[in-house]
Design an enzyme around this catalytic site. Structure first.
Site: not given
Lengths: 62, 465
Positions: B81, B156, B180
């Site tokens: 990420k 996210s 997330s």
């Protein structure tokens, strides 16, 4: 001066923000709703959880 | 070889490499071909690093040929990420504010994986600063759900979820402050683990809220998830939240089955406090039945209302995030997407007293969950209360995004894993459950998750992309 203007000034929202009145009003409403969303703690003199709480390590049970 | 490389799980690829049936370069090339075919539809990636990863994979291949794998992860690709630092590249946080945020050191968790031999072919899409939501006014488009590219992949860690589900990667790292890792894992039908607070170092990961942030593994199956966590976990003196633990093998109970495990089914969250859609509720009931049939003992457990946890989480996370973003919010508000600004700005208006009261209430809520876990070994709860909605329906995203049962475990620090337990009739997107364990008992969660995975029909389903 409206309340939102006073609050915006108090948190330092200055020059880049004058055209964003709606955003500020929405943020104030969201903040109020958020902090009203949980029950007051039973003991308001209790130690709060420290910022970095690490659960006590122990041997896994299985 | 019975499975093509790009369809292998991380654990399957590890075994194939160890047996010399597959080389790290062959695996990476197959994944790259899939990436190039699917990426125009899925937008999983902010920064492709395939060439650099191929060089590292080639080195790993030579090393393995010479003396065998350095670890089960040797030569295997893991996506990051893009709030996690990797030396030599920027960490953008999917934001125009950090397009030139060049990093010279690996995050601690990346350094651990690199030492184990992993390679890093992509930096993956996220919601801006891990808080915004799917936004269309950013320098990079939002990731899309491979089960239905018109739908939201969750967030996210949206690129991580989409890339793993689509078979572009066998594994990725996400971060989890209010759910997330587990949200995109749930919405994309993969396995996502938020470990106990402090198990994985957050040094070199852009913070959202210090006291709630976790880093977690995302994979297509349970065994791979445990294998990846084995390499990620470990004490880091430079992370004030890090815990010093003996080395753990999180995969040690994967074949042990459910017999003797006591599972508390938390129904009040998704039946009373914030009712799930009927098909989500039915999928959870179905999962509870299957767990019982496979040997677990189930009983109902009632926890404090879901909304209490959510409000405490938001009060704390917004306050801590405001202390990180305050200067930019005041001076460069136009640098954020409109949605991120909307998410972050309320933090400036939360009084210090409310933050302290939330931390007090947090202690009470944490005690309630810990007490429940004294009576049972695991909790079964909902994850998302709705299936993924359309990504371009901002009103639906606004309604469904907060309807979830993941934030409680950021508040309490307990480990929690989500995995698939059904498919929605609407949009054909996955439905998922959540298993919660005692602090540091991730191995028990993996034990139950692996047993469920073996018995349920979902493991071999793949997105139709």
């Amino acid at each position: 001066m409206q309340e939102k203007d006073v609050l915006a000034a108090a948190v330092g929202l200055g020059a880049p923000w004058p055209a964003r009145d709606g955003e500020i009003a929405e943020a104030i409403a969201t903040a109020r709703k958020t902090i009203g969303g949980f029950t007051r703690p039973a003991d308001e003199k209790a130690e709060p959880l420290p910022a970095f709480v690490v659960p006590a390590a122990k041997e896994p049970r299985r | 070889m019975s499975v093509v490389p790009e369809d292998m799980t991380l654990a399957e690829a590890s075994r194939a490499i160890a047996r010399r049936n597959l080389s790290p370069v062959e695996l990476l090339d197959a994944l790259r071909a899939r990436f190039e075919a699917l990426e125009p539809r899925l937008n999983t990636t902010i920064r492709p690093l395939w060439d650099e990863a191929r060089q590292e994979a080639a080195k790993a291949g030579r090393r393995i040929a010479r003396s065998g794998p350095r670890s089960p992860l040797d030569g295997l690709p893991v996506g990051l990420k893009d709030i996690i630092d990797i030396a030599g590249h920027p960490t953008t946080c999917h934001s125009r504010l950090l397009l030139d945020n060049h990093k010279t050191e690996d995050a601690a968790v990346v350094a651990r994986l690199r030492a184990a031999g992993a390679v890093f072919p992509v930096k993956l899409a996220t919601h801006e600063f891990a808080i915004g939501g799917p936004a269309f006014d950013l320098p990079f488009p939002p990731a899309r759900n491979p089960w239905n590219p018109g739908h939201h992949p969750g967030g996210s860690s949206s690129g991580s979820g989409a890339a793993v589900a689509a078979g572009i990667l066998p594994a990725a790292l996400g971060t989890d402050t209010g759910g997330s890792v587990r949200n995109p894992a749930s919405q994309c039908g993969i396995v996502g683990m938020k470990p106990t607070y402090g198990v994985v170092s957050r040094r070199g990961v852009f913070p959202l809220a210090y006291s709630l942030d976790h880093v977690g593994p995302m994979t297509r199956d349970v065994a791979s998830n445990a294998m990846l966590l084995n390499a990620m976990a470990g004490h880091d003196a430079a992370d004030p939240g890090s815990v010093s633990l003996r080395a753990e093998n999180y995969a040690r109970n994967l074949r042990k089955g459910l017999k003797g495990l006591r599972i508390g089914y938390v129904r009040n969250w998704h039946e009373k406090d914030d009712p799930a859609t009927p098909e989500v509720a039915a999928a959870l009931d179905g999962a509870a039945k299957l767990l019982r049939r496979e040997g677990a003992t189930l009983r109902n457990v009632t926890l404090p209302p879901l909304g209490e946890f959510g409000a405490v989480n938001r009060t704390i996370s917004l306050s801590e995030a405001a202390a990180i973003h305050g200067r930019w919010l005041r001076e460069r508000p136009e640098g954020y997407s409109a949605l991120t600004r909307k998410r972050l700005l309320p933090g400036l208006f939360i009084p210090a007293e409310a933050y302290v009261q939330a931390q007090r209430r947090r202690r009470e809520l944490t005690a309630a969950v810990a007490a429940a876990l004294e009576e049972v070994d695991l909790l079964l709860t909902a994850s998302s209360l709705d299936p993924a909605c359309r990504i371009d329906d901002a009103a639906a995203v606004e309604v469904t995004y907060p309807r979830q049962a993941r934030t409680p475990l950021n508040v309490t620090g307990h480990p929690a894993l989500t995995l698939m337990c059904g498919v929605s009739r609407e949009g054909g997107v996955p439905l998922s459950l959540q298993l919660v364990g005692r602090w540091f008992e991730e191995a028990t969660i993996y034990r139950a998750a692996a047993a469920y995975e073996r018995a349920a029909p979902w493991k071999d389903l793949r997105p139709p992309v």
